[in-house]
Design an enzyme around this catalytic site. Structure first.
Site, PDB file in Angstrom:
ATOM      1  N   CYS A 162      33.582 -55.403 -49.833  1.00 28.21           N
ATOM      2  CA  CYS A 162      34.776 -55.970 -49.206  1.00 28.21           C
ATOM      3  C   CYS A 162      34.421 -57.375 -48.727  1.00 28.21           C
ATOM      4  O   CYS A 162      33.523 -57.529 -47.876  1.00 28.21           O
ATOM      5  CB  CYS A 162      35.180 -55.076 -48.037  1.00 28.21           C
ATOM      6  N   CYS A 168      38.964 -61.059 -53.382  1.00 25.90           N
ATOM      7  CA  CYS A 168      39.233 -59.788 -52.690  1.00 25.90           C
ATOM      8  C   CYS A 168      39.090 -58.701 -53.744  1.00 25.90           C
ATOM      9  O   CYS A 168      39.611 -58.845 -54.864  1.00 25.90           O
ATOM     10  CB  CYS A 168      40.642 -59.789 -52.106  1.00 25.90           C
TER      11      CYS A 168
END
Ligand code: DGL
Length: 301
Positions: free
Chosen positions: A76, A209
């Site tokens: 992440c 992302c």
């Protein structure tokens, strides 16, 4: 004490990190993995550093205590930006790999010298990202676009059933007919300027992302065929392998697999979520071809 046969922990705010898990598994097929989707607390991108850092600490602790992980991949970008330094200092013996938008690889690829970067607001406004950009000032023209709401819309779109298909670099499964993700992609890509291979156009788009690879088809339709997408799954898998080798924790084919931690019918992969298990099951099926019994709901307070 974790051993080579212990699992590698992988976590993300939700299902986005499955794209990284896919690359990890391809690079290290003999390893065991415990993936945690913190879907009950997603999205991280618009929550602020303190919240994301607290979640990252809680999950790291949980994966160490409950699953005896030998290494952690923070799949992440937002959590890496908010907390990787602190996790490193609180867990100095834990081999740790984080993610950041792949700006440097994009520089090696761009021909026009114009690079687009999309990511969460948390990642793109972080001090870590600011430092990275400052170190590359003048090397290319960057257009940086936070995509509020996009990761969350991708999480929601998972619930829509589509057949499982192969996911490869720079491609993704067919669109789950989510007008929400389509509209958000359109809004943010249009705001960035011109994409293409002509002078002055962005010929490279960094997916900053881990969720965004899952809307690659929608992004592709907007930017055209000439734009190169850069994501981080494969480089992170190579880095994880190096880190494990250095720590003497790489699991080789001939080594024993510890029975601890449970195993999936098809692979040594265990998928956990703090949110609805059906959502993770749908994502695991669609994006990794894994059966529902790999998935389980857990609480990480
Ligand atoms: N997938 C995450 C990332 O790479 C964060 C998405 C979110 O929860 O906002 O940044």
């Amino acid at each position: 004490m974790p051993q080579a046969s212990s699992p590698i922990g992988v976590f993300d705010s939700g299902v986005g990190g499955l794209s990284v898990l896919r690359a990890l598994q391809a690079a290290m097929p003999h390893e065991r993995f415990v993936y945690l989707a913190d879907s009950a607390h997603a999205p991280y991108g618009e929550r602020g550093d303190a919240y994301v850092a607290a979640r990252t600490h809680a999950i790291t602790q949980y994966l160490r205590e409950q699953h005896g992980i030998k290494a952690l991949v923070v799949a992440c970008n937002t959590a890496t930006a908010a907390a990787i330094h602190e996790v490193r200092s609180s867990h100095p013996t834990l081999p740790l790999v984080g993610l950041e938008p792949a700006i440097k690889p994009a520089l090696a690829v761009t021909k026009t010298g114009h690079v687009g970067v999309i990511g969460t607001r948390g990642t793109l406004t972080s001090a870590k990202f600011g430092k990275l950009m400052a170190s590359l000032a003048g090397e290319a023209h960057f257009v940086v676009q936070p995509c509020d709401g996009l990761a969350h819309a991708i999480e929601r779109s998972v619930a829509q059933p589509v057949p499982a298909v192969e996911m490869t670099r720079n491609t993704a499964p067919p669109p789950p007919a989510s007008t929400e993700t389509g509209a958000l992609c359109k809004r943010y890509i249009s705001a960035m300027g011109a994409f293409g291979s002509a002078t002055g156009q962005m010929d490279t788009l960094v997916l900053g992302c881990t969720h965004y690879i899952f809307v690659a088809h929608e992004l592709r339709a907007l930017v055209g065929p000439d734009v190169q997408f850069i994501e981080t799954g494969e480089p992170v898998a190579r880095q994880t392998r190096r880190v494990l080798e250095t720590a003497g924790l790489l699991h080789h084919a001939e080594g024993p697999v510890s029975p601890q931690g449970g195993r999936c019918a098809t692979d040594h992969i265990r998928l956990l979520t703090t949110g609805p298990v059906a959502m993770l099951q749908a994502a695991a099926k669609r994006w990794l071809g894994l059966p529902p019994q790999c998935c389980q709901s857990v609480q990480v307070p």
